[in-house]
Scaffold this active site. Sequence first.
Site, PDB file in Angstrom:
ATOM      1  N   ASP A  65       5.719  -5.828  -4.037  1.00 11.81           N
ATOM      2  CA  ASP A  65       5.517  -6.285  -5.413  1.00 11.81           C
ATOM      3  C   ASP A  65       4.137  -6.931  -5.426  1.00 11.81           C
ATOM      4  OD1 ASP A  65       5.316  -7.596  -7.809  1.00 11.81           O
ATOM      5  OD2 ASP A  65       7.246  -8.621  -7.664  1.00 11.81           O
ATOM      6  N   TYR A 103      -4.306  -5.085 -22.550  1.00 12.37           N
ATOM      7  CA  TYR A 103      -4.650  -4.055 -21.553  1.00 12.37           C
ATOM      8  C   TYR A 103      -6.168  -3.982 -21.347  1.00 12.37           C
ATOM      9  CZ  TYR A 103      -4.389   0.381 -19.029  1.00 12.37           C
ATOM     10  OH  TYR A 103      -4.494   1.360 -18.070  1.00 12.37           O
ATOM     11  N   ASP A 121       5.009   0.281  -3.055  1.00 11.53           N
ATOM     12  CA  ASP A 121       5.471   0.313  -4.456  1.00 11.53           C
ATOM     13  C   ASP A 121       6.674  -0.600  -4.611  1.00 11.53           C
ATOM     14  OD1 ASP A 121       4.875   2.790  -6.757  1.00 11.53           O
ATOM     15  OD2 ASP A 121       6.557   1.409  -7.093  1.00 11.53           O
TER      16      ASP A 121
HETATM   17  P1  NAD Z   1       2.815   5.048 -13.441  1.00 16.50           P
HETATM   18  O1  NAD Z   1       3.641   4.188 -14.341  1.00 16.50           O
HETATM   19  O2  NAD Z   1       3.072   6.508 -13.383  1.00 16.50           O
HETATM   20  O3  NAD Z   1       2.863   4.458 -11.951  1.00 16.50           O
HETATM   21  C1  NAD Z   1       2.701   3.096 -11.697  1.00 16.50           C
HETATM   22  C2  NAD Z   1       3.356   2.751 -10.376  1.00 16.50           C
HETATM   23  O4  NAD Z   1       3.145   1.351 -10.136  1.00 16.50           O
HETATM   24  C3  NAD Z   1       4.876   2.980 -10.361  1.00 16.50           C
HETATM   25  O5  NAD Z   1       5.262   3.660  -9.175  1.00 16.50           O
HETATM   26  C4  NAD Z   1       5.451   1.568 -10.385  1.00 16.50           C
HETATM   27  O6  NAD Z   1       6.700   1.463  -9.694  1.00 16.50           O
HETATM   28  C5  NAD Z   1       4.346   0.781  -9.675  1.00 16.50           C
HETATM   29  N1  NAD Z   1       4.376  -0.638  -9.992  1.00 16.50           N
HETATM   30  C6  NAD Z   1       4.541  -1.233 -11.200  1.00 16.50           C
HETATM   31  N2  NAD Z   1       4.551  -2.561 -11.074  1.00 16.50           N
HETATM   32  C7  NAD Z   1       4.406  -2.816  -9.745  1.00 16.50           C
HETATM   33  C8  NAD Z   1       4.361  -4.011  -8.984  1.00 16.50           C
HETATM   34  N3  NAD Z   1       4.499  -5.233  -9.558  1.00 16.50           N
HETATM   35  N4  NAD Z   1       4.183  -3.930  -7.652  1.00 16.50           N
HETATM   36  C9  NAD Z   1       4.046  -2.705  -7.054  1.00 16.50           C
HETATM   37  N5  NAD Z   1       4.103  -1.543  -7.715  1.00 16.50           N
HETATM   38  C10 NAD Z   1       4.278  -1.609  -9.060  1.00 16.50           C
HETATM   39  O7  NAD Z   1       1.306   4.734 -13.901  1.00 16.50           O
HETATM   40  P2  NAD Z   1      -0.065   5.576 -13.777  1.00 16.50           P
HETATM   41  O8  NAD Z   1      -0.331   6.214 -15.076  1.00 16.50           O
HETATM   42  O9  NAD Z   1      -0.081   6.389 -12.551  1.00 16.50           O
HETATM   43  O10 NAD Z   1      -1.100   4.365 -13.675  1.00 16.50           O
HETATM   44  C11 NAD Z   1      -1.593   3.909 -12.446  1.00 16.50           C
HETATM   45  C12 NAD Z   1      -2.808   3.054 -12.713  1.00 16.50           C
HETATM   46  O11 NAD Z   1      -3.749   3.817 -13.454  1.00 16.50           O
HETATM   47  C13 NAD Z   1      -2.545   1.789 -13.542  1.00 16.50           C
HETATM   48  O12 NAD Z   1      -3.324   0.732 -13.051  1.00 16.50           O
HETATM   49  C14 NAD Z   1      -2.997   2.200 -14.936  1.00 16.50           C
HETATM   50  O13 NAD Z   1      -3.399   1.082 -15.699  1.00 16.50           O
HETATM   51  C15 NAD Z   1      -4.169   3.088 -14.587  1.00 16.50           C
HETATM   52  N6  NAD Z   1      -4.540   4.025 -15.635  1.00 16.50           N
HETATM   53  C16 NAD Z   1      -3.643   4.933 -16.124  1.00 16.50           C
HETATM   54  C17 NAD Z   1      -4.055   5.807 -17.126  1.00 16.50           C
HETATM   55  C18 NAD Z   1      -3.137   6.831 -17.719  1.00 16.50           C
HETATM   56  O14 NAD Z   1      -3.456   7.349 -18.796  1.00 16.50           O
HETATM   57  N7  NAD Z   1      -2.024   7.172 -17.067  1.00 16.50           N
HETATM   58  C19 NAD Z   1      -5.365   5.735 -17.627  1.00 16.50           C
HETATM   59  C20 NAD Z   1      -6.246   4.792 -17.098  1.00 16.50           C
HETATM   60  C21 NAD Z   1      -5.825   3.952 -16.096  1.00 16.50           C
END
Ligand code: NAD
Length: 256
Positions: free
Chosen positions: A67, A156, A45
Amino acid sequence: MTTATTDNAFRLDGLHALVTGGASGIGEATSKELVRAGAFVWIADINLSAAEALATSLGNARAVKMDVTSTESIEAVAAILPQLDILVNNAGIGHVGSVATTSIEDFDKLLNVNVRSVFLVTRGLLSLLLASPSKGCIVNIGSVAGLIGIKQRFAYCTTKGAVLAMTRQLAVEYAKELRVNAICPGTVETPFVEGYLDKYHAHEKEKIREELKARQPMGRLGQPEEVASMVRYLSSREAGFINGSLFTLDGGWTAA
Ligand code: NAD
């Protein structure tokens, strides 16, 4: 073919998994679930302190700063991995806007973090996955946004459609060596959604939260653990014939 017995079903003992964005939300729940299944989990992360706190609480895990937009950062992690059997391309960010209101900078940023990252991380860790004796496995976290149009999610939707296309392409290219699948969650209760509500709907959070629930026929948000269970299943030997598939997990949203 090895089949599971009831007492070792869906186990991942001895396998190494890397979860990008593994310190929060869906990634955090996935890291926990894969450790519970017996895997050693690399929590990769950009937020190292959160990844370290989680790794300490889990035990059979290690935090690494990654990253996903940086080849140097990915190469540095690849250099310290002893083996890799499961890659979860989960890190991603959201964006709100139509084609008219999305800036070029924001569009490029979304492509960089959500799409180019899957290319860079998969390419950077490919040789390790191909060397896995248990047949390497990739699970990409897509979204229903890659399957259907959602208003005000121009960038998105674009990026998640690309994640699903990459999933299918990789699955065909490496069908004999890897299994590559994707999960398409609906709206899941994570800091990602809370951040969206805070940023765009600070004065009407509860009203918008109810709208997010209502667009999913089951009338609730998904839980990160529900996505994590699917990641575990897709990573397990029980899913050995599943390749290039997309799994919606959305309370019926895309069925409506
Ligand atoms: P979140 O924001 O809770 O967690 C995302 C994590 O990614 C964080 O720990 C952040 O530090 C890390 N991150 C961000 N940019 C980064 C980078 N450049 N390099 C490494 N790490 C990085 O998000 P989430 O809701 O758990 O979403 C996770 C995935 O699920 C994403 O791809 C999101 O598009 C997808 N998603 C989420 C939802 C939802 O409703 N939460 C629905 C469909 C898909």
